[in-house]
Design a protein around this motif. Sequence first.
Motif, PDB file in Angstrom:
ATOM      1  N   GLU A 180      43.419  41.127  55.618  1.00  0.00           N
ATOM      2  CA  GLU A 180      44.651  41.094  54.837  1.00  0.00           C
ATOM      3  C   GLU A 180      44.540  40.124  53.666  1.00  0.00           C
ATOM      4  O   GLU A 180      45.063  40.382  52.579  1.00  0.00           O
ATOM      5  N   LYS A 181      43.876  38.995  53.878  1.00  0.00           N
ATOM      6  CA  LYS A 181      43.685  38.047  52.777  1.00  0.00           C
ATOM      7  C   LYS A 181      42.816  38.657  51.677  1.00  0.00           C
ATOM      8  O   LYS A 181      43.065  38.459  50.485  1.00  0.00           O
ATOM      9  N   LEU A 182      41.792  39.410  52.074  1.00  0.00           N
ATOM     10  CA  LEU A 182      40.939  40.064  51.086  1.00  0.00           C
ATOM     11  C   LEU A 182      41.703  41.162  50.339  1.00  0.00           C
ATOM     12  O   LEU A 182      41.553  41.320  49.123  1.00  0.00           O
ATOM     13  N   ARG A 183      42.509  41.924  51.075  1.00  0.00           N
ATOM     14  CA  ARG A 183      43.334  42.953  50.427  1.00  0.00           C
ATOM     15  C   ARG A 183      44.275  42.312  49.411  1.00  0.00           C
ATOM     16  O   ARG A 183      44.472  42.826  48.312  1.00  0.00           O
ATOM     17  N   HIS A 184      44.858  41.195  49.808  1.00  0.00           N
ATOM     18  CA  HIS A 184      45.757  40.483  48.900  1.00  0.00           C
ATOM     19  C   HIS A 184      44.984  39.938  47.696  1.00  0.00           C
ATOM     20  O   HIS A 184      45.469  39.984  46.559  1.00  0.00           O
ATOM     21  N   PHE A 185      43.787  39.449  47.943  1.00  0.00           N
ATOM     22  CA  PHE A 185      42.975  38.851  46.880  1.00  0.00           C
ATOM     23  C   PHE A 185      42.691  39.843  45.752  1.00  0.00           C
ATOM     24  O   PHE A 185      42.673  39.472  44.576  1.00  0.00           O
ATOM     25  N   VAL A 186      42.465  41.110  46.104  1.00  0.00           N
ATOM     26  CA  VAL A 186      42.125  42.097  45.078  1.00  0.00           C
ATOM     27  C   VAL A 186      43.343  42.868  44.586  1.00  0.00           C
ATOM     28  O   VAL A 186      43.205  43.805  43.801  1.00  0.00           O
ATOM     29  N   SER A 187      44.544  42.489  45.039  1.00  0.00           N
ATOM     30  CA  SER A 187      45.744  43.215  44.646  1.00  0.00           C
ATOM     31  C   SER A 187      46.001  43.075  43.154  1.00  0.00           C
ATOM     32  O   SER A 187      45.421  42.230  42.465  1.00  0.00           O
ATOM     33  N   ARG A 188      46.908  43.873  42.664  1.00  0.00           N
ATOM     34  CA  ARG A 188      47.122  43.993  41.219  1.00  0.00           C
ATOM     35  C   ARG A 188      47.532  42.676  40.570  1.00  0.00           C
ATOM     36  O   ARG A 188      47.096  42.348  39.466  1.00  0.00           O
ATOM     37  N   ALA A 189      48.407  41.902  41.255  1.00  0.00           N
ATOM     38  CA  ALA A 189      48.887  40.655  40.663  1.00  0.00           C
ATOM     39  C   ALA A 189      47.916  39.504  40.883  1.00  0.00           C
ATOM     40  O   ALA A 189      48.121  38.418  40.333  1.00  0.00           O
ATOM     41  N   ALA A 190      46.867  39.748  41.674  1.00  0.00           N
ATOM     42  CA  ALA A 190      45.875  38.696  41.931  1.00  0.00           C
ATOM     43  C   ALA A 190      44.649  38.965  41.047  1.00  0.00           C
ATOM     44  O   ALA A 190      44.760  39.031  39.838  1.00  0.00           O
ATOM     45  N   PHE A 191      43.469  39.168  41.653  1.00  0.00           N
ATOM     46  CA  PHE A 191      42.269  39.333  40.820  1.00  0.00           C
ATOM     47  C   PHE A 191      42.152  40.730  40.209  1.00  0.00           C
ATOM     48  O   PHE A 191      41.506  40.904  39.189  1.00  0.00           O
ATOM     49  N   ASP A 192      42.745  41.739  40.850  1.00  0.00           N
ATOM     50  CA  ASP A 192      42.833  43.076  40.249  1.00  0.00           C
ATOM     51  C   ASP A 192      41.494  43.541  39.689  1.00  0.00           C
ATOM     52  O   ASP A 192      41.349  43.821  38.500  1.00  0.00           O
ATOM     53  N   ILE A 193      40.487  43.628  40.577  1.00  0.00           N
ATOM     54  CA  ILE A 193      39.136  44.023  40.163  1.00  0.00           C
ATOM     55  C   ILE A 193      39.044  45.549  40.157  1.00  0.00           C
ATOM     56  O   ILE A 193      39.206  46.189  41.189  1.00  0.00           O
TER      57      ILE A 193
END
Length: 749
Positions: free
Chosen positions: A459-472
């Motif tokens: 879940e932390k990784l999913r959050h990390f790549v989310s649109r408002a975060a790193f958005d890779i």
Amino acid sequence: MADDLRVDRMTEKQAREELARLAELLGEANAAYHRDDAPVMSDAEYDRLRQRNAAIEAAFPALKRADSPSEQVGAAPAEGFGKISHSERMLSLGNAFEADEVREFDARVRRYLNLGPDAALDYTAEPKIDGLSLSLRYEEGRFVQAATRGDGQVGENVTANARTIGDIPDRIEGAPDILEVRGEVYMSHADFEALNARQAERGDKTFANPRNAAAGSLRQLDAEITRARPLRFFAYAWGALSEPLAETQMGAIERLSELGFVTNDLTRLCDGAEEMLAHYETIEQMRATLGYDIDGVVYKVNALALQARLGYRSTTPRWAIAHKFPAELAWTRLEAIDIQVGRTGALSPVARLSPVTVGGVVVSNATLHNEDYIAGRAASGEAIRGGKDIRVGDWVQVYRAGDVIPKIADVDLERRPEDAEPYRFPETCPECGSEAVREEGDAVRRCTGGLICPAQAVEKLRHFVSRAAFDIEGLGAKQVEQFFADGWIAEPADIFTLESRFGSGMKQLKNREGWGEKSAENLFAAIEARREVALSRLLYSLGIRHLGEVAAQDLARHYQSWEALVEAVDLARPAAQAHRAGEEAAEAERAAAAAEGRGARVSEARARARSERDVPEDAQAAWDDLVAVDGIGPVLALSLSEALANPEERAAIDRLVGKLARIVPPEARAEDSPVAGKTVVFTGTLEKMTRDEAKARAEALGAKVSGSVSSKTDLVVAGPGAGSKAKKARDLGIEMIDEDAWLALIGDA
């Protein structure tokens, strides 16, 4: 015109304006639903607007419009299909929403027929299928054409598509020479779920509900696509006939069944209103187990001779009515309670339900909030749902909060299985087995496993790549789950070492399904581009409890750099620990005072003071500065401090920061801009910039961007397609401008 303006208080001018508004709204809704298979409003909202239109027309009959929604059935056929004129109009039904409206329907029929209240009068009562109306024409037993309802007079020629539906016979024996069979094309819940799964696997569009899926499938220009879709057909009426099918409605339905058509076996004969209402309740209770969608019960006078005497109004028969279910409520069975572990370790119970349609959406899961909610009590200890707990096997009433999140409103204890056991909330994490603790004053139980818990890690990784975060780009939630399961990444820093670990050949990645050499190169390029990231995005990406997107921006603006923020939080840690100890001491004092029946306010304050008295001055100053940041406060400040104090979490964060090339500070806010300090809402389609770009520009100019319109909104920027937000802005008298005016307003500020 405000929706809640009472009809009896309207002026003639207001009534005329409201009828024009309703004609436009309902016309768009009819086209979206009947022609485009893409509803723009819920059934409940549509029915409410129709009722309001009818009430205004009754109060102001001279103002009834030529394009009145009360005179319309369906919508004009879509382009792309041939057109078929119905030999007999396909009409809609009037609606009833309350039991008294059904009783009034019965009384109205009796008055028209000059029958007393005690005279026998049979009606049929059948489920109202939520599908797409279809008329089938047979000549000398041979199927020759099929047409959708269209506008009631002209429909779309879908003959080739209808031939692919197994429930529609190509030839029938013993039928009248001319026979038009009318009914509903629909899709079962099981077939709908399987279709959506196939669509998702292929990366194609999925459907919101079985009705949309059935309508979209029948109205394909390529009949082979329809053939691949699991459509079904219920027959319940007829159009043109060369000879009668029977003398009664029930007899005609039985005749259609004998001819080989599928009819609904829940159709019953009822003598009068009370028997109709009793069968309505029976069907409503069965709704969740039928395996297909219904949205009410249809009542029809049984004797066809009486139907002929009663006749028609302009768009509806006098001899029939649809008794609609409450659109946002449904009863279904609770099959299981699952526990999901979130990125902060919260154990969230989820209800797994027998699928049921609520407000136009198929619901198979619902939130159960926490263990108190399941037990039938609020966090304060007060009873909710009358103190009824929730158990696996229960029949539960489901509703959609704000048309989004399904929730459970009630439990039917009379239908509770005898072997149903009270639910025991787990005290260990179902993912990693760590202890799950519930802190004093917290409604949620949390896993203590931290980074060793795979659910939290994913879940932390999913959050990390989310649109408002790193958005890779190219690395979304699905790819993260895949890479985690393969052991390729375990924490955010691992993402930035993927290319070096795979090497130039990239064989492991490019040989995976869905990946090729080019897509792998694109992914590594996107990761490389994110080595430079805004400070606010970095903060938000960490997934620290209570630290949302807005708070991350507030912290970034206040501290301006990662180093300054970390230094301040580390310096404030003794004060943060003292604050935590003070709160725990105050809670203990409250509990002791409650047990002894005495007041605790003064002693609580003293307990806090004892815990905080030895804090160094510089630590206290750093803490005071942190909690004073706009939008932060003690709860978030404490969460941030504890996250950075956790050795494993801090080490993971440090490893991530070490992989970044630059952490970009926020732009200075323009306090003298024309929108500084104002709350702005963007709605509709922006044509000259993306929504994210517009939001970032507004915030850089000192504005606050909100996702909803309220009395606190200062300005609404509305593009094409603006809907409910624009309407609410008009109702509240909020200034509204288009995109060009917005750009002119901010200029070069």
